[in-house]
Design an enzyme around this catalytic site. Structure first.
Site, PDB file in Angstrom:
ATOM      1  N   CYS A   1     -18.606  -1.875   2.669  1.00 50.03           N
ATOM      2  CA  CYS A   1     -17.729  -0.757   2.972  1.00 50.03           C
ATOM      3  C   CYS A   1     -18.312  -0.016   4.168  1.00 50.03           C
ATOM      4  O   CYS A   1     -19.526  -0.017   4.378  1.00 50.03           O
ATOM      5  CB  CYS A   1     -17.667   0.170   1.763  1.00 50.03           C
TER       6      CYS A   1
ATOM      7  N   TYR B   1     -14.599  10.337  -0.410  1.00 51.42           N
ATOM      8  CA  TYR B   1     -13.662  10.065  -1.506  1.00 51.42           C
ATOM      9  C   TYR B   1     -13.873  10.980  -2.711  1.00 51.42           C
ATOM     10  O   TYR B   1     -12.996  11.105  -3.565  1.00 51.42           O
ATOM     11  CB  TYR B   1     -13.757   8.593  -1.931  1.00 51.42           C
TER      12      TYR B   1
ATOM     13  N   ARG C   1       0.844  -1.206   0.000  1.00 51.55           N
ATOM     14  CA  ARG C   1       0.000   0.000   0.000  1.00 51.55           C
ATOM     15  C   ARG C   1       0.878   1.255   0.000  1.00 51.55           C
ATOM     16  O   ARG C   1       0.566   2.236  -0.692  1.00 51.55           O
ATOM     17  CB  ARG C   1      -0.918  -0.012   1.229  1.00 51.55           C
TER      18      ARG C   1
ATOM     19  N   HIS D   1     -16.750   3.813  -2.806  1.00 48.59           N
ATOM     20  CA  HIS D   1     -15.899   5.005  -2.695  1.00 48.59           C
ATOM     21  C   HIS D   1     -16.248   6.032  -3.780  1.00 48.59           C
ATOM     22  O   HIS D   1     -15.444   6.904  -4.116  1.00 48.59           O
ATOM     23  CB  HIS D   1     -14.395   4.641  -2.720  1.00 48.59           C
TER      24      HIS D   1
ATOM     25  N   ASN E   1     -10.394  -4.314  -0.131  1.00 48.19           N
ATOM     26  CA  ASN E   1     -10.400  -3.243  -1.128  1.00 48.19           C
ATOM     27  C   ASN E   1      -9.636  -3.610  -2.385  1.00 48.19           C
ATOM     28  O   ASN E   1      -8.742  -4.445  -2.317  1.00 48.19           O
ATOM     29  CB  ASN E   1      -9.744  -1.987  -0.514  1.00 48.19           C
TER      30      ASN E   1
HETATM   31  C1  G6P Z   1     -12.078   3.911   4.913  1.00 47.25           C
HETATM   32  C2  G6P Z   1     -12.498   3.046   3.775  1.00 47.25           C
HETATM   33  C3  G6P Z   1     -11.920   1.685   3.826  1.00 47.25           C
HETATM   34  C4  G6P Z   1     -10.440   1.780   4.015  1.00 47.25           C
HETATM   35  C5  G6P Z   1     -10.117   2.565   5.266  1.00 47.25           C
HETATM   36  C6  G6P Z   1      -8.621   2.812   5.385  1.00 47.25           C
HETATM   37  O1  G6P Z   1     -12.814   3.698   5.984  1.00 47.25           O
HETATM   38  O2  G6P Z   1     -13.866   2.944   3.648  1.00 47.25           O
HETATM   39  O3  G6P Z   1     -12.213   1.034   2.645  1.00 47.25           O
HETATM   40  O4  G6P Z   1      -9.882   0.499   4.104  1.00 47.25           O
HETATM   41  O5  G6P Z   1     -10.717   3.784   5.242  1.00 47.25           O
HETATM   42  O6  G6P Z   1      -8.327   3.125   6.683  1.00 47.25           O
HETATM   43  P1  G6P Z   1      -6.820   3.201   7.185  1.00 47.25           P
HETATM   44  O7  G6P Z   1      -6.891   3.462   8.644  1.00 47.25           O
HETATM   45  O8  G6P Z   1      -6.208   1.868   6.839  1.00 47.25           O
HETATM   46  O9  G6P Z   1      -6.202   4.294   6.413  1.00 47.25           O
END
Ligand code: G6P
Length: 442
Positions: free
Chosen positions: A172, A256, A96, A202, A150
């Site tokens: 989600c 988003y 990531r 998103h 995701n």
């Molecule tokens: C949001 C999204 C999720 C994503 C998350 C990331 O809630 O809906 O799809 O995985 O954020 O969170 P993080 O704490 O990993 O940045």
């Protein structure tokens, strides 16, 4: 003797698992799960042990008879499962971080599920989810697949298009996060709010917002012009919307959408914070380290509040609420990712959409939303095309298809820059993209 009720969670070593376990504990009366199988891969073994032991302590404290199993054997976990939940991350947070850093070098947004980062997360994830689907066909053909991995929309699209699994729902926490956030802004209980959601994961819009059945859309619009009111998930800061823009758009954007309607600001801010504190993945890596230290504490037997710093807050509520409604044929309304089946007029019938649905034992039945407003329709269709081409690239490992997906994404500024990013990212993620590096590949 009560019937066995088995849940298998793939990516069970995730730091989010205590969320899920808390959800199962809270809703045990309605969904008496008897076996919870947490599965992970060799590289996640240590985390699985730590988080799995916390799960066992949580269940013990709650005084429930849920057998928590920890395993690296996915097939053993899937055998005769009733529900399979997926929350894995191919390449872990290191991958990531690359998705976030590499595009930024080219002045392009680096993000987990949007733009080039979202494309690459899909390319890595889709072959794995399809492999899980093949195992499910053999080992638990009647199970429901509840996918949280995701990019959830693209993954649901790929399962619908390239597997024979029909009982799939993508999930989600953004819609529930928006509902909770708006309830708070309006000072009302979450249960009194209803939002008509329509769009893609998103990329979902609230077409209307109701409190006790009365539309409060105009009031909500006026609240969302204040930056402090627009951060519904922890991973995206809010910057507020231009009042006239929002009114003219006449739909409630999700967090988003800032990447699309405020692209320059978001690229600049993402760059700035990447330099200052690291990209979001790098911040999360530090958060996770602290979380796992906490999870190791043998006296800890609840979900620690620190987990709420993650973007996935309310994940358990969303996941277990959905599973419980399917299991009990509740017929309540929840926003999920499912086959459109005509609910949104401007999206193909057989494509995955994120839409408010009635949840029954046969799965989600999308509510008819009609056509999207003309001003949002184009963007949603563009992202849907991107998701479809990206899913095809993930399955075929075809370079030209991946390039096409990269270049039709609205966050990619040109075909030339798109190609440069693609080549850079293919090389960086080589290890997790075997389909692109076969004999005849690049
Ligand atoms: C949001 C999204 C999720 C994503 C998350 C990331 O809630 O809906 O799809 O995985 O954020 O969170 P993080 O704490 O990993 O940045």
């Amino acid at each position: 003797m009560t019937k066995k009720l088995k849940v298998a969670t793939i990516g069970g070593g995730s730091s989010y698992t205590p969320e899920l376990v808390e959800g199962f504990i809270k809703r045990y009366d309605e969904f008496p799960v008897s076996e919870l199988w947490l599965v992970d891969i060799e590289a996640g073994k240590e985390k699985l042990e730590i988080v799995g032991n916390l799960a066992k302590r949580m269940v013990k404290k709650a005084g429930l008879r849920i057998d928590v199993h920890l395993t690296l054997d996915r097939r053993e976990a899937l055998k005769d499962a009733d529900f399979v939940t997926t929350q894995f991350r191919v390449g872990l947070l290191e991958a990531r971080a690359k998705d976030e850093r590499i595009p930024l070098k080219y002045g392009v947004l680096g993000q987990e599920t949007n733009g080039p980062g979202g494309l690459f997360k899909g390319l890595r994830t889709i072959p794995v989810i399809l492999d899980i689907c093949r195992d499910m066909e053999e080992l638990c053909p009647n199970a429901w697949l509840i996918n949280f991995t995701n990019p959830a929309g693209m993954v649901t699209e790929a399962v619908l298009r390239y597997s024979s699994i029909k009982k799939v729902v993508g999930l989600c926490n953004v819609p529930i996060g928006m509902e909770m956030g708006i309830a708070k802004l309006l000072g009302v209980e979450h249960s009194r709010i209803r939002i008509d959601f329509a769009g893609l994961n998103h990329m979902v819009y609230g077409l209307d917002v109701f409190v006790d059945g009365e539309s409060v859309k105009e009031k909500v619009f006026s609240l969302l012009t204040d930056a402090n009111n627009t951060s519904f998930v922890k991973n995206i800061p809010g910057y507020g919307w231009e009042p006239q823009f929002l009114k003219a758009l006449n739909a409630l954007p999700c967090p988003y959408h800032m990447y699309y309607y405020k692209t320059k600001t978001m690229v600049d801010k993402t760059l700035e914070s990447a330099e200052k504190e690291g990209t979001r993945a790098e911040v999360v890596q530090r958060l996770e380290k602290d979380l796992f230290e906490l999870y190791k504490d043998e006296n800890l037997n609840i979900k620690p509040p620190q987990l709420e710093k993650r973007g996935g807050a309310y994940y358990s509520d969303a996941a277990v609420r959905l599973i419980t409604s399917i299991y009990n044929d509740k017929g309540d309304i929840q926003p999920v990712n499912t086959m459109n089946a005509g609910a949104i007029a401007s999206i193909p019938y057989d494509s995955a959409v994120e839409v408010s649905c009635i949840i029954t034992k046969d799965g989600p039945r999308p509510l008819t939303m009609g056509d999207l407003p003309v001003a949002v329709r184009g963007l949603v269709q563009q992202i849907k095309s991107f998701e479809r081409v990206a899913a095809e690239a993930a399955v075929t490992g075809d370079y030209a298809t991946a390039l096409l997906a990269m270049c039709i994404n609205p966050l990619t500024p040109s075909d030339t820059v798109g190609k440069e990013i693609l080549d850079d990212m293919l090389e960086a993620h080589k290890e997790h993209l075997p389909q692109f590096f076969k004999e005849s590949g690049v």
